[in-house]
Design an enzyme around this catalytic site. Structure first.
Site, PDB file in Angstrom:
ATOM      1  CE1 TYR A  10      12.152  31.702   4.928  1.00 16.51           C
ATOM      2  CE2 TYR A  10      12.443  29.486   4.504  1.00 16.51           C
ATOM      3  CZ  TYR A  10      12.074  30.695   4.001  1.00 16.51           C
ATOM      4  OH  TYR A  10      12.000  30.702   2.684  1.00 16.51           O
ATOM      5  CG  MET A  19       9.377  23.637  -0.340  1.00 18.53           C
ATOM      6  SD  MET A  19       8.460  24.557  -1.544  1.00 18.53           S
ATOM      7  CE  MET A  19       7.272  25.454  -0.417  1.00 18.53           C
ATOM      8  CE  LYS A  51      -0.408  -0.408   5.093  1.00 14.74           C
ATOM      9  NZ  LYS A  51      -1.020  -0.986   6.168  1.00 14.74           N
ATOM     10  NE  ARG A 111      -6.953   0.137  11.397  1.00 11.25           N
ATOM     11  CZ  ARG A 111      -5.563  -0.127  11.036  1.00 11.25           C
ATOM     12  NH1 ARG A 111      -4.801   0.937  11.296  1.00 11.25           N
ATOM     13  NH2 ARG A 111      -5.112  -0.984  10.531  1.00 11.25           N
TER      14      ARG A 111
HETATM   15  C1  LIG Z   1      -0.196  -1.983   6.692  1.00  7.30           C
HETATM   16  C2  LIG Z   1      -0.946  -3.070   7.116  1.00  7.30           C
HETATM   17  C3  LIG Z   1       0.120  -4.201   7.446  1.00  7.30           C
HETATM   18  C4  LIG Z   1       1.421  -4.169   7.371  1.00  7.30           C
HETATM   19  O1  LIG Z   1       2.017  -3.637   8.396  1.00  7.30           O
HETATM   20  P1  LIG Z   1       3.625  -3.348   8.731  1.00  7.30           P
HETATM   21  O2  LIG Z   1       3.798  -2.901  10.036  1.00  7.30           O
HETATM   22  O3  LIG Z   1       4.053  -2.377   7.459  1.00  7.30           O
HETATM   23  O4  LIG Z   1       4.261  -4.777   8.654  1.00  7.30           O
HETATM   24  C5  LIG Z   1      -0.548  -5.598   7.733  1.00  7.30           C
HETATM   25  N1  LIG Z   1      -1.678  -5.602   8.080  1.00  7.30           N
HETATM   26  C6  LIG Z   1      -2.721  -4.747   7.743  1.00  7.30           C
HETATM   27  C7  LIG Z   1      -4.085  -4.790   8.068  1.00  7.30           C
HETATM   28  C8  LIG Z   1      -2.135  -3.459   7.411  1.00  7.30           C
HETATM   29  O5  LIG Z   1      -3.024  -2.121   7.142  1.00  7.30           O
END
Ligand SMILES: *Cc1c(COP(=O)(O)O)cnc(C)c1O
Length: 362
Positions: free
Chosen positions: A254, A302, A34, A129
């Site tokens: 800055y 930046m 992802k 969640r």
């Molecule tokens: C992102 C995610 C993972 C991977 O998690 P890591 O900590 O990057 O290994 C596994 N399961 C779910 C449901 C996730 O959303």
């Protein structure tokens, strides 16, 4: 010569997958891709993880991008689908859906499909969640089993909330709750993210879901990837574009956030929050120039950052490479200097940074 580049070491990626298979030798690997493969480049990373048993993404668009890139491996949608109209897309593209609520289950039951889709039923064992409640699991399971739109093997999964902390007993509780719930079902199970894989061997199950550790970064508190035998995949680099003498007591950048009580030398490097480097990185956050560590000083801009090179100006020159994180400087360490986590830093690298893929030797 690129001023800001992310070198992606594909042999390190292959090494990390091997390492994961050694840690969990009996589990199948669902490689988590992802968020553009945690900022590493979705399709190229998938192409170089062909030894994974499946891929996982968060969004349908990410899965479609993998198919458009020619990736044919099974793909799991970690949040399933959101609209009934997505279901035919799942079927047409051979996507597997995580089912975690009543709305999805109902839409799936009502769909008119020519063939069934593969599902992962997610139960909430304490993350609070996504996932069905433990007491709902049996009802969901039987409705999936009874639907002609669903493949008969229904995989079961859960997700950990505190696995990065090996002293936290929450994970033991989650593993026990899950074991109790799935005990009477002959299905494949999947619990562990990277932290579960490293810290909680009892969670390995039939499948594992590594994300961060594939990219050579430690998910564990107070650890770096090297401690687990993993190799960082991304090296974020820039160049020195100016070397300046800074008199004593003259504020830099800055807000004039930093000054030195003695004369010093600054190297100005061509990277900033416009590239995804964290603006909240504090004075003293390390960078590496010519194998030596120096601390950044003043606000991150930046496009530029100022680095205090003290008495070292003799061997540092305009054009020298600067490693912001990578094999010689763990992104875990930079994250802790910026009060964040390495996940965020990797995902935040912006399109202005040019990606250079270093291919594994055949
Ligand atoms: C992102 C995610 C993972 C991977 O998690 P890591 O900590 O990057 O290994 C596994 N399961 C779910 C449901 C996730 O959303």
């Amino acid at each position: 010569m690129k001023l800001a580049a992310a070198e992606i070491d594909l042999s390190a990626l292959a090494h990390n997958l091997c390492c994961i298979k050694q840690i969990a030798p009996n589990a199948k690997v669902m490689a988590v891709l992802k968020a553009n493969a945690y900022g590493h480049g979705l399709v190229t990373i998938a192409q170089h993880l062909q030894k994974a048993d499946a891929f996982a993404v968060a969004r349908i668009d990410e899965a479609l991008a993998l198919r458009a890139g020619g990736i044919t491996n099974p793909i799991v949608l970690l949040e399933g689908f959101f609209n009934a109209s997505d279901i035919p897309i799942l079927l047409a593209n051979n996507f597997q859906a995580v089912i975690h609520n009543e709305e999805q289950l109902y839409a799936l039951e009502q769909a008119k499909l020519d063939a069934p889709i593969a599902t992962w039923l997610k139960v909430d064992t304490g993350m609070h969640r996504l996932g069905v409640e433990p007491q709902q699991l049996n009802a969901f399971y039987h409705r999936l089993k009874n639907s002609n739109n669903v493949k008969q093997q229904i995989n079961l999964m859960t997700h950990f909330s505190c696995a990065d902390d090996t002293k936290n007993t929450k994970t033991t509780e989650q593993i026990a709750t899950f074991a109790r719930l799935v005990d009477n079902k002959q299905e494949q199970v999947c619990l562990a993210n990277s932290a579960g894989i490293i810290g909680w061997p009892k969670s390995h199950g039939d499948w594992i879901r590594p994300g961060l550790m594939l990219y050579g970064v430690s998910p564990m508190q107070h650890q770096i990837a090297h401690n687990h035998g993993l190799r960082p995949v991304m090296k974020l680099i820039t160049r020195v574009i100016a070397i300046r003498r800074l008199p004593a007591n003259k504020p830099v950048g800055y807000g004039g956030r930093w000054q030195s009580n003695k004369e010093t030398i600054l190297a100005v490097v061509a990277m900033g929050y416009g590239d995804g480097y964290p603006r909240h990185a504090k004075n003293g956050t390390p960078v590496i120039i010519k194998g030596q560590r120096f601390g950044i000083v003043g606000s991150v801009s930046m496009d530029m950052i100022t680095v205090d090179i003290g008495d070292n100006q003799a061997n540092i020159h305009i054009g020298d490479e600067v490693e912001m994180w990578g094999p010689n400087l763990p992104v875990e360490e930079v994250a802790s200097h910026a009060d964040t986590i390495p996940y965020e830093l990797l995902c935040n690298v912006t399109p202005r940074v040019s990606y250079e893929y270093l291919y594994a030797k055949q």
